[in-house]
Design an enzyme around this catalytic site. Structure first.
Site, PDB file in Angstrom:
ATOM      1  N   GLN A  70       0.837  -1.200   0.000  1.00  8.28           N
ATOM      2  CA  GLN A  70       0.000   0.000   0.000  1.00  8.28           C
ATOM      3  C   GLN A  70       0.871   1.249   0.000  1.00  8.28           C
ATOM      4  O   GLN A  70       1.781   1.385   0.823  1.00  8.28           O
ATOM      5  CB  GLN A  70      -0.949   0.049   1.198  1.00  8.28           C
ATOM      6  CG  GLN A  70      -1.957   1.192   1.055  1.00  8.28           C
ATOM      7  CD  GLN A  70      -2.850   1.386   2.251  1.00  8.28           C
ATOM      8  OE1 GLN A  70      -2.399   1.866   3.289  1.00  8.28           O
ATOM      9  NE2 GLN A  70      -4.125   1.042   2.132  1.00  8.28           N
ATOM     10  N   CYS A 100      -6.167   7.191   5.128  1.00  8.98           N
ATOM     11  CA  CYS A 100      -5.513   7.456   6.416  1.00  8.98           C
ATOM     12  C   CYS A 100      -5.886   8.854   6.916  1.00  8.98           C
ATOM     13  O   CYS A 100      -5.699   9.844   6.202  1.00  8.98           O
ATOM     14  CB  CYS A 100      -4.004   7.327   6.281  1.00  8.98           C
ATOM     15  SG  CYS A 100      -3.150   7.622   7.853  1.00  8.98           S
ATOM     16  N   GLY A 224      -8.539  -4.626  11.055  1.00  9.50           N
ATOM     17  CA  GLY A 224      -7.381  -3.845  11.440  1.00  9.50           C
ATOM     18  C   GLY A 224      -7.066  -4.006  12.911  1.00  9.50           C
ATOM     19  O   GLY A 224      -6.436  -4.978  13.333  1.00  9.50           O
TER      20      GLY A 224
END
Length: 347
Positions: A70, A100, A224
């Site tokens: 990523q 993010c 996550g």
């Protein structure tokens, strides 16, 4: 769910997390059932400069596959150059971070900041797709804030740019990681999507994984924070999805040995010094809720010798066996009622 040659039915995926999804943790999660893993997100600017620390994050092991690299950045030029560098490390696909929310990423115009510039986001995605010989996917959020939720528009733009799958975290950038993820917007995006949608946000258990699939209709799910100190969640989720049976929570022995395995992988990947030091952040989650855990945790986070850390953890396992017989580890005491001839909760 198909991404290029990768075709997995209802995959359970490890999300990219800075300082978490390094090579050691990715390998451990694969051992426990993760279908796809992602590297930590890496800076396009650092890649184009050849920063050694960043390049090390791209080193992959055969046992991790399928694995995605990523990347994040704020300009077409940097992202195209970063794509070329990332491809040299032979991931299975490239993923673009459009989600993010942190100041170090979004504050510099990358990550979730691009939700405020969907045209620029699409231009970056199209340029990366055009440059890459690999499949390209993306990860984003539902919008910048609750007054500007634009995930459907973003989805359409990224589809047109050639993105092959989109992971959606059900929060806005302004939410950061607070409150509850809004699974309804993920479901709405899935209803409009021509590409696979991967649902992300607030999956803390196998039951959450099943609920996410049912609620959103997503093609895959991404875990996550729920995987930190809990790599078992992948196998648990897959077992529930395949059989309808909820596996018991991992007992103290499995948790302690997973921490030891993680430590050994960390040392193998980073060397004795850094591999031992960088594991320190993980112990509290592996050992959370066990009796007198603060004593052992304080001991191992001060120890620089990974073999001594292992000895401390094995000694603590023996202590926990005694605590379990005394009924001070609840789930273990309950297990003993049905399995009096066993001492370790396995599955």
């Amino acid at each position: 769910m198909r991404i290029g040659p990768i075709d997995i039915d209802r995959p359970v995926i490890l999300a990219p997390m800075e300082d978490v999804t390094d090579r050691a943790f990715r390998q451990l999660c694969k051992r426990f059932g993760a279908d796809i893993v992602y590297t930590e997100f890496v800076s396009a600017e650092a890649l184009r400069r050849g920063a050694e620390k960043t390049l090390r994050k791209l080193v992959l092991e055969a046992g991790e596959r399928p694995v995605a690299v990523q990347i994040f950045g704020s300009t077409v030029e940097s992202m195209v150059e970063a794509t070329a560098v990332a491809e040299e490390y032979a991931p299975d696909f490239i993923d673009i971070n459009f989600g993010c929310p942190t100041k170090k990423v979004a504050g510099k115009g990358a990550g979730a900041a691009l939700l405020r510039e969907p045209g620029k986001m699409a231009a970056i995605a199209e340029a990366v797709v055009r440059r890459s010989s690999l499949p390209v996917t993306a990860k984003t959020r539902i919008g910048w804030d609750h007054d500007s939720i634009n995930i459907i528009d973003v989805l359409r733009r990224l589809e047109d740019a050639g993105i092959q799958a989109l992971a959606i975290h059900g929060r806005t950038r302004s939410d950061m990681y607070k409150g509850r993820a809004d699974w309804n917007w993920i479901a709405e995006a899935k209803n409009h999507a021509r590409i696979p949608v991967i649902a992300n946000g607030d999956i803390w258990s196998a039951e959450d994984a099943l609920a996410m699939f049912r609620h959103t209709g997503a093609d895959g799910i991404m875990i996550g924070r729920g995987a930190i100190g809990n790599p078992f969640i992948f196998g648990q989720a897959k077992h529930l999805l395949q059989t309808g049976v909820v596996l018991p929570m991992p007992g103290f022995s499995l948790r302690i040995h997973a921490a030891i395995d993680h430590l050994e992988l960390s040392v193998a990947c980073k060397g004795e010094k850094y591999g031992t030091i960088e594991m320190r952040r993980h112990y509290s989650t592996y050992l959370k809720g066990l009796p007198k855990v603060s004593v052992v945790r304080n001991a191992i986070v001060r120890e620089d010798d990974w073999q001594l850390v292992t000895e401390i953890l094995l000694a603590y396992e023996r202590e926990c066996e005694g605590y379990a017989r005394d009924g001070r580890i609840k789930e273990y005491a309950e297990y003993l009622n049905d399995h009096s001839d066993k001492l370790v909760l396995n599955y």
